[in-house]
Write a protein that holds these residues in place. Structure first.
Motif, mmCIF file in Angstrom:
data_model
loop_
_atom_site.group_PDB
_atom_site.id
_atom_site.type_symbol
_atom_site.label_atom_id
_atom_site.label_comp_id
_atom_site.label_asym_id
_atom_site.label_seq_id
_atom_site.Cartn_x
_atom_site.Cartn_y
_atom_site.Cartn_z
ATOM 1 N N GLU A 1 48.029 35.470 43.931
ATOM 2 C CA GLU A 1 48.879 36.242 43.083
ATOM 3 C C GLU A 1 49.172 34.959 41.984
ATOM 4 N N HIS B 1 47.624 32.678 41.107
ATOM 5 C CA HIS B 1 46.236 32.267 40.098
ATOM 6 C C HIS B 1 46.213 33.518 39.049
ATOM 7 N N LEU B 2 46.293 34.719 39.625
ATOM 8 C CA LEU B 2 46.431 36.086 38.679
ATOM 9 C C LEU B 2 47.205 35.749 37.567
ATOM 10 N N LEU C 1 39.398 36.762 35.029
ATOM 11 C CA LEU C 1 40.467 37.731 35.179
ATOM 12 C C LEU C 1 40.257 38.533 36.233
ATOM 13 N N ALA D 1 39.673 37.151 39.511
ATOM 14 C CA ALA D 1 40.769 36.485 39.912
ATOM 15 C C ALA D 1 41.690 38.007 40.555
ATOM 16 N N PHE D 2 41.487 39.077 40.157
ATOM 17 C CA PHE D 2 41.942 40.227 40.293
ATOM 18 C C PHE D 2 41.492 40.641 41.891
ATOM 19 N N TYR E 1 42.837 38.560 44.645
ATOM 20 C CA TYR E 1 44.101 38.839 44.716
ATOM 21 C C TYR E 1 44.105 40.124 45.546
ATOM 22 N N ARG F 1 53.730 43.680 42.879
ATOM 23 C CA ARG F 1 52.517 43.408 43.008
ATOM 24 C C ARG F 1 51.579 44.694 42.086
ATOM 25 N N CYS G 1 49.105 44.426 38.872
ATOM 26 C CA CYS G 1 48.065 45.461 38.867
ATOM 27 C C CYS G 1 48.079 45.967 37.311
ATOM 28 N N THR H 1 47.249 43.333 34.754
ATOM 29 C CA THR H 1 45.940 43.074 34.486
ATOM 30 C C THR H 1 45.201 44.167 33.877
#
Ligand code: ARG
Length: 581
Positions: free
Chosen positions: A498, A500-501, A531, A534-535, A538, A555, A559, A562
């Motif tokens: 998370e 990293h996201l 991205l 990464a999602f 995650y 979280r 989301c 993102t």
């Protein structure tokens, strides 16, 4: 302020304190995350200038650096300063992004006007692969510049006044199928153009007939002008359909013919001012001798040494040329539109034309930032220029049709429960998105090999993968009983995935401005891919709906951010996202 800008301003303060004079600082994203999030080479550069030890200087700077609540810093290698952003700083920054409609993207436009000249097909000739690239790259650059706050004018400088009209006029008078024209104008115009073109090769007298038609048109013959106008109108209708499908918009369609009246005066002015002179009856622009030979666009090196390489602006028979029109166009764009920048998104083969154009315009006193944004070719699987089965150059329509057809097959397999109408709509969005992403994820200057399977793969560096990622995220929210307000929660970042996201979400505002430095939408394409990846990591590592509060809401808010960033990033590439897939 982006995190990068925040670091730069704190580093600048530290440098100023160290050297006792106002200093600027530059920070870049770290190439390798193991060394931190960002880095600066200031200590190395300054130590060299001052002949001191770079690592010692780096330490001196770090001692003066106030990184409270933002990062830690250490020294690496010969004197790099590496910054590690604190998870709490990422959390705080993401919190501001959630409330920011611009997703952290700064406005760098400063009220400047950019004319983006792209697509520009030639009337009655098929739009070829070069026009596909120009249309897709140009539209994306225009979208990005607009989002960065520039005043963008998208102008479709169509080729509506070329020598092809001799053949088209003759073909129109002898071969036209009116019904076909009304049903679908471009293929019919292309058909008559091609047929005449083929006949000319076996019948020399026909060339003269066509030339005579062209001369009549240029002299203002009423019948030919009417046909020409109809030809343009029909072509525009046909083109507009393609642009609608592609979701590409122009503010103006000022084609070459728009400038016709200005050309005679322009050439006279060039001759009077000595920018052009007569040579064998033609008016030509030669070198003014102010540049190095290697950099002079009006000089060319051949076996016997350096030769003149003039640009014709009026032929001996009085006709005007592509370059003449482009000079008139520059004048118009500067005078009428107050253009600060003009971007020409045109294939690399026209490089010399633009070098000569910009040089001649500058000598004429037309100043501004003019850029030729070139691109290479699209190759087929055999690494040769892409052709259709019948051996023709591939047209844009064929490519779109086939992409949508293939996307439909993928979707039918994946989601057989969709209604046929839904499935068709999704196939359109996915197929066209796939073509655009395949284009935009390439370095524009390299030739790229077109591959259907690669561009439509659901698990690859593709638009369908990105569109699917977006659908996936939105589907989480469909499972909730009540609407979710992402602004109402505090962000907590604990897990690496998370953090990293969040790191990537924070970079959106840093990546976008860099795209315009060298006109590289592929940087944005790479960013959205990273991205999305990464999602997914995650989402695998961090349960969302099953987590306990307050982590669950944090979280969910990640989301949501993102999906907004992904959607905006794709939008700037000209790619839409379907609701379902
Ligand atoms: N119609 C030209 C072609 O298809 C491109 C025009 C580009 N724009 C310009 N201002 N020259 O090659």
């Amino acid at each position: 302020m982006t995190l990068l800008q925040e670091l730069e301003s704190r580093l600048a303060a530290a440098l100023t304190a160290t050297f006792g004079e106002p200093m600027k600082a530059e920070v870049t994203p770290a190439a390798d995350l193991r060394f931190g999030d960002y880095q600066a080479n200031a200590a190395m550069v300054l130590a060299k200038q001052r002949k001191t030890n770079p690592r010692a200087l780096a330490q001196e700077i770090i001692d003066k650096l106030d990184l409270t609540d933002l990062a830690t810093a250490d020294i690496a290698g010969p004197g790099f300063i590496n910054f590690h952003i604190l998870p709490a700083a990422y959390a705080a920054y993401v919190q501001t992004l959630i409330r920011d409609e611009r997703l952290g993207v700064p406005e760098t436009g400063e009220g400047k006007t950019i004319v983006v000249d792209f697509s520009a097909p030639n009337v009655a000739k098929p739009m070829h692969v070069g026009h596909i690239r120009s249309t897709i790259i140009g539209d994306s650059l225009a979208r990005i510049a607009r989002f960065l706050g520039f005043h963008v004018i998208a102008d479709n400088h169509i080729g509506d006044w070329g020598t092809q009209f001799g053949m088209i006029l003759y073909g129109w008078k002898t071969k036209l199928n009116r019904e076909a024209l009304e049903a679908d104008p471009i293929p019919e115009l292309v058909r008559i153009y091609r047929e005449v073109n083929a006949e000319i090769k076996t019948d020399d007298t026909l060339l003269e007939v066509c030339k005579a038609e062209l001369v009549k048109l240029q002299a203002g013959d009423a019948e030919n002008l009417t046909i020409w106008q109809q030809c343009i109108d029909f072509s525009k209708l046909g083109l507009q359909k393609i642009y609608d499908r592609l979701d590409v918009k122009f503010d103006y369609w000022l084609g070459e013919s728009y400038y016709n009246d200005r050309l005679p005066g322009l050439v006279e002015e060039f001759l009077e001012k000595g920018i052009a002179r007569e040579s064998n009856g033609a008016a030509c622009v030669f070198s003014d001798g102010t540049k190095k030979l290697e950099e002079d666009p009006f000089k060319v090196h051949r076996e016997d040494g350096w030769n003149d390489n003039p640009a014709l602006i009026r032929k001996a028979d009085g006709g005007f040329l592509y370059a003449t029109t482009d000079l008139a166009t520059i004048q118009f764009r500067i005078d009428e539109w107050k253009a600060d920048h003009i971007w020409y998104v045109v294939g690399v083969p026209q490089q010399l034309h633009f070098r000569q154009l910009f040089d001649a315009a500058a000598r004429w006193g037309k100043t501004g930032d003019f850029k030729h944004i070139g691109f290479g070719s699209i190759l087929g699987d055999d690494r040769k220029l892409m052709k259709t089965r019948s051996g023709d150059n591939v047209g844009l329509i064929e490519v779109l049709e086939e992409a949508v057809e293939r996307a439909a097959a993928v979707i039918a397999e994946k989601s057989p429960d969709l209604t046929s109408e839904e499935a068709a709509q999704i196939a359109e969005t996915v197929g066209i998105g796939a073509v655009k992403f395949a284009e935009l994820s390439q370095n524009r200057l390299t030739d790229y090999v077109f591959s259907w399977d690669r561009m439509l793969a659901l698990q690859g560096d593709t638009a369908p993968y990105l569109q699917y990622s977006h659908v996936r995220i939105r589907s989480i929210f469909r499972k909730l009983d009540a609407p979710f307000d992402p602004t109402a929660h505090k962000i907590h970042l604990n897990e690496d995935a998370e953090i990293h996201l969040a790191r990537l979400l924070a970079r959106f505002g840093e990546v976008l401005p860099t795209i315009l430095e060298d006109f590289r939408p592929n940087l944005l394409a790479n960013y959205v891919l990273e991205l999305a990846r990464a999602f997914h990591s995650y989402f695998e590592a961090c349960p969302v709906l099953k987590a306990d509060e307050p982590v669950r809401s944090s979280r969910l808010a990640l989301c949501d951010l993102t999906s907004r960033t992904l959607k905006q990033g794709l939008y700037l590439l000209g790619i839409n996202v379907p609701d379902r897939m």
